[in-house]
Design a protein around this motif. Structure first.
Motif, PDB file in Angstrom:
ATOM      1  N   HIS A  10     -52.307-106.501  30.065  1.00  0.00           N
ATOM      2  CA  HIS A  10     -54.069-105.883  28.276  1.00  0.00           C
ATOM      3  C   HIS A  10     -52.526-106.423  27.059  1.00  0.00           C
ATOM      4  CE1 HIS A  10     -54.947-104.088  32.104  1.00  0.00           C
ATOM      5  NE2 HIS A  10     -55.808-104.023  31.836  1.00  0.00           N
ATOM      6  N   VAL A  11     -53.064-106.929  26.243  1.00  0.00           N
ATOM      7  CA  VAL A  11     -53.181-106.613  25.139  1.00  0.00           C
ATOM      8  C   VAL A  11     -53.851-105.827  23.783  1.00  0.00           C
ATOM      9  CG1 VAL A  11     -52.189-107.357  22.929  1.00  0.00           C
ATOM     10  CG2 VAL A  11     -51.263-108.397  25.517  1.00  0.00           C
ATOM     11  N   SER A  12     -53.952-104.720  23.499  1.00  0.00           N
ATOM     12  CA  SER A  12     -54.584-104.026  22.373  1.00  0.00           C
ATOM     13  C   SER A  12     -54.164-104.173  21.133  1.00  0.00           C
ATOM     14  CB  SER A  12     -54.450-102.617  22.640  1.00  0.00           C
ATOM     15  OG  SER A  12     -55.806-102.433  21.922  1.00  0.00           O
ATOM     16  N   LEU A  20     -51.110-112.592  20.197  1.00  0.00           N
ATOM     17  CA  LEU A  20     -49.687-112.956  20.844  1.00  0.00           C
ATOM     18  C   LEU A  20     -50.161-112.643  22.369  1.00  0.00           C
ATOM     19  CD1 LEU A  20     -47.449-114.657  21.083  1.00  0.00           C
ATOM     20  CD2 LEU A  20     -45.798-112.495  20.856  1.00  0.00           C
ATOM     21  N   LEU A  21     -50.656-113.473  23.315  1.00  0.00           N
ATOM     22  CA  LEU A  21     -50.894-113.673  24.700  1.00  0.00           C
ATOM     23  C   LEU A  21     -49.244-114.864  25.151  1.00  0.00           C
ATOM     24  CD1 LEU A  21     -54.484-113.290  25.274  1.00  0.00           C
ATOM     25  CD2 LEU A  21     -52.780-112.083  24.707  1.00  0.00           C
ATOM     26  N   ARG A  22     -48.689-113.468  26.393  1.00  0.00           N
ATOM     27  CA  ARG A  22     -47.290-114.428  26.517  1.00  0.00           C
ATOM     28  C   ARG A  22     -47.875-115.527  27.720  1.00  0.00           C
ATOM     29  NH1 ARG A  22     -42.476-110.520  26.151  1.00  0.00           N
ATOM     30  NH2 ARG A  22     -44.390-109.141  26.769  1.00  0.00           N
ATOM     31  N   CYS A  23     -47.494-116.436  28.394  1.00  0.00           N
ATOM     32  CA  CYS A  23     -47.131-116.979  29.365  1.00  0.00           C
ATOM     33  C   CYS A  23     -45.764-118.108  29.447  1.00  0.00           C
ATOM     34  CB  CYS A  23     -48.341-117.993  29.526  1.00  0.00           C
ATOM     35  SG  CYS A  23     -48.639-119.128  30.755  1.00  0.00           S
ATOM     36  N   ASN A  24     -45.020-117.662  30.484  1.00  0.00           N
ATOM     37  CA  ASN A  24     -44.408-118.842  30.950  1.00  0.00           C
ATOM     38  C   ASN A  24     -44.465-119.651  32.732  1.00  0.00           C
ATOM     39  OD1 ASN A  24     -42.463-115.832  29.558  1.00  0.00           O
ATOM     40  ND2 ASN A  24     -42.009-118.160  29.283  1.00  0.00           N
ATOM     41  N   TYR A  25     -43.600-120.210  32.877  1.00  0.00           N
ATOM     42  CA  TYR A  25     -44.591-121.248  34.163  1.00  0.00           C
ATOM     43  C   TYR A  25     -43.253-121.532  34.043  1.00  0.00           C
ATOM     44  CZ  TYR A  25     -42.944-125.593  30.814  1.00  0.00           C
ATOM     45  OH  TYR A  25     -42.316-126.421  30.342  1.00  0.00           O
ATOM     46  N   SER A  26     -42.957-122.286  35.851  1.00  0.00           N
ATOM     47  CA  SER A  26     -42.297-122.548  36.330  1.00  0.00           C
ATOM     48  C   SER A  26     -43.038-124.060  36.895  1.00  0.00           C
ATOM     49  CB  SER A  26     -41.769-122.282  37.437  1.00  0.00           C
ATOM     50  OG  SER A  26     -40.542-123.004  38.188  1.00  0.00           O
ATOM     51  N   SER A  27     -42.475-125.835  37.044  1.00  0.00           N
ATOM     52  CA  SER A  27     -43.338-126.467  37.695  1.00  0.00           C
ATOM     53  C   SER A  27     -41.895-127.834  37.987  1.00  0.00           C
ATOM     54  CB  SER A  27     -43.783-127.275  36.439  1.00  0.00           C
ATOM     55  OG  SER A  27     -44.260-128.281  36.983  1.00  0.00           O
ATOM     56  N   SER A  28     -41.380-128.400  38.880  1.00  0.00           N
ATOM     57  CA  SER A  28     -40.720-129.684  39.135  1.00  0.00           C
ATOM     58  C   SER A  28     -41.070-130.632  38.679  1.00  0.00           C
ATOM     59  CB  SER A  28     -40.851-129.221  40.707  1.00  0.00           C
ATOM     60  OG  SER A  28     -40.729-128.486  41.345  1.00  0.00           O
ATOM     61  N   TYR A  29     -42.375-130.863  37.956  1.00  0.00           N
ATOM     62  CA  TYR A  29     -43.134-132.597  37.442  1.00  0.00           C
ATOM     63  C   TYR A  29     -43.650-131.901  35.657  1.00  0.00           C
ATOM     64  CZ  TYR A  29     -43.942-132.992  42.599  1.00  0.00           C
ATOM     65  OH  TYR A  29     -43.822-133.025  43.576  1.00  0.00           O
ATOM     66  N   SER A  30     -43.634-132.507  35.181  1.00  0.00           N
ATOM     67  CA  SER A  30     -44.112-132.486  33.778  1.00  0.00           C
ATOM     68  C   SER A  30     -45.683-131.909  33.976  1.00  0.00           C
ATOM     69  CB  SER A  30     -44.085-133.789  33.597  1.00  0.00           C
ATOM     70  OG  SER A  30     -43.160-134.186  32.940  1.00  0.00           O
ATOM     71  N   PRO A  31     -46.041-130.303  33.791  1.00  0.00           N
ATOM     72  CA  PRO A  31     -47.463-130.421  33.757  1.00  0.00           C
ATOM     73  C   PRO A  31     -47.810-130.704  32.351  1.00  0.00           C
ATOM     74  CG  PRO A  31     -45.790-128.953  32.381  1.00  0.00           C
ATOM     75  CD  PRO A  31     -44.798-129.852  32.832  1.00  0.00           C
ATOM     76  N   SER A  32     -49.128-130.258  33.226  1.00  0.00           N
ATOM     77  CA  SER A  32     -50.290-130.699  31.844  1.00  0.00           C
ATOM     78  C   SER A  32     -50.754-128.835  32.041  1.00  0.00           C
ATOM     79  CB  SER A  32     -52.120-130.869  32.153  1.00  0.00           C
ATOM     80  OG  SER A  32     -51.542-132.089  32.184  1.00  0.00           O
ATOM     81  N   LEU A  33     -50.999-127.963  30.829  1.00  0.00           N
ATOM     82  CA  LEU A  33     -50.415-126.721  30.117  1.00  0.00           C
ATOM     83  C   LEU A  33     -52.096-126.258  29.836  1.00  0.00           C
ATOM     84  CD1 LEU A  33     -47.170-126.088  29.286  1.00  0.00           C
ATOM     85  CD2 LEU A  33     -48.114-124.871  31.512  1.00  0.00           C
ATOM     86  N   THR A 108     -54.958-111.986  30.982  1.00  0.00           N
ATOM     87  CA  THR A 108     -54.347-111.098  30.382  1.00  0.00           C
ATOM     88  C   THR A 108     -55.582-110.744  29.821  1.00  0.00           C
ATOM     89  OG1 THR A 108     -52.022-111.496  30.199  1.00  0.00           O
ATOM     90  CG2 THR A 108     -53.589-110.123  27.890  1.00  0.00           C
ATOM     91  N   ARG A 109     -56.093-108.984  29.675  1.00  0.00           N
ATOM     92  CA  ARG A 109     -57.310-108.805  29.338  1.00  0.00           C
ATOM     93  C   ARG A 109     -56.533-108.796  27.587  1.00  0.00           C
ATOM     94  NH1 ARG A 109     -62.506-108.480  29.966  1.00  0.00           N
ATOM     95  NH2 ARG A 109     -61.939-108.248  32.219  1.00  0.00           N
ATOM     96  N   LEU A 110     -57.560-109.046  26.581  1.00  0.00           N
ATOM     97  CA  LEU A 110     -57.835-108.756  25.382  1.00  0.00           C
ATOM     98  C   LEU A 110     -57.966-107.268  24.693  1.00  0.00           C
ATOM     99  CD1 LEU A 110     -56.102-109.184  22.096  1.00  0.00           C
ATOM    100  CD2 LEU A 110     -57.439-111.093  21.739  1.00  0.00           C
ATOM    101  N   PHE A 111     -57.955-106.751  24.092  1.00  0.00           N
ATOM    102  CA  PHE A 111     -58.409-105.488  23.986  1.00  0.00           C
ATOM    103  C   PHE A 111     -58.542-105.920  22.271  1.00  0.00           C
ATOM    104  CE2 PHE A 111     -59.804-103.848  27.219  1.00  0.00           C
ATOM    105  CZ  PHE A 111     -58.590-103.532  28.258  1.00  0.00           C
TER     106      PHE A 111
END
Lengths: 114, 112
Positions: A10-12, A20-33, A108-111
């Motif tokens: 949740h972000v308010s 700002l909504l945060r996202c981290n990823y893990s990938s063995s390949y070149s990803p599309s996001l 992520t729920r944005l308020f």
């Protein structure tokens, strides 16, 4: 293995302040996001996508995101929140393995407060 | 342009009754088709995907099934609904080139 972590459930924010909504990823390949937005009882709508071109991606409704490979991050930002931005946001990774494998973040729920 | 239609939008069904949700795509050919479920307050769970007519892959074991009788038609079914089948069901399609998904408006299923 591929994974997506949205760091905040949740972000308010107040109307007119940055988002700002945060996202981290893990990938063995070149990803599309991707970032998708979902309003209550609606389908998901694409906000923006990164597919190995410019690392700073601009989307609809004033949102943008920056792909940072060194930090494995793809955070979503907006300079000034609007009441209509209140919704659920999903960060998504897609990798080309026998077609495409798509992994959704938990959301992520944005308020937005007036 | 491409569009995706999903119906019904809302459905209230008793436990043990059958289910049929339908999804059609227009403006594209040979799309990849998907059924997702979204339980209350939770993320998206992939249920089924299809890369062609009659080709269905199941991601989770359950009492739901999917069929693709035509290139741009995808149907989600159940012979006997359970309470746990309640949720928001989303159909989606992709062209298979970038992994981008295009979603329908969703179907809200309540099993009582």
């Amino acid at each position: 293995a591929q994974s997506v972590t949205q760091l905040d459930s949740h972000v308010s924010v107040s109307e007119g302040t940055p988002v700002l909504l945060r996202c981290n990823y893990s990938s063995s390949y070149s990803p599309s996001l991707f970032w998708y937005v979902q309003h209550p009882n609606k389908g998901l709508q694409l906000l923006l996508k990164y597919t190995s071109a410019a690392t700073l991606v601009k989307g609809i409704n004033g949102f943008e995101a920056e792909f940072k490979k060194s930090e494995t991050s793809f955070h979503l930002t907006k300079p000034s929140a609007h009441m209509s931005d209140a919704a659920e946001y999903f960060c998504v990774v897609s990798v080309p393995t026998g077609g495409f494998k798509t992994i959704f973040g938990a959301g992520t729920r944005l308020f937005v407060k007036a | 342009s491409q569009t995706i239609h999903q119906w019904p939008a809302t459905l209230v069904q008793p436990v043990g009754s059958p289910l049929s949700l339908e999804c059609t795509v227009e403006g594209t050919s040979n799309p990849n088709l998907y059924w997702y479920r979204q339980a209350a307050g939770r993320g998206l769970q992939l249920l089924f995907y299809s890369v062609g007519i009659g080709q269905i892959s199941s991601e989770v074991p359950q009492n739901l099934s999917a069929s693709r009788p035509q290139d741009r038609q995808f149907i989600l079914s159940s012979k006997k609904l359970l309470l746990s089948d309640s949720g928001f069901y989303l159909c989606a399609w992709s062209s298979g080139n970038t992994g981008e998904l295009f979603f329908g408006e969703g179907s809200r299923l309540t099993v009582l």
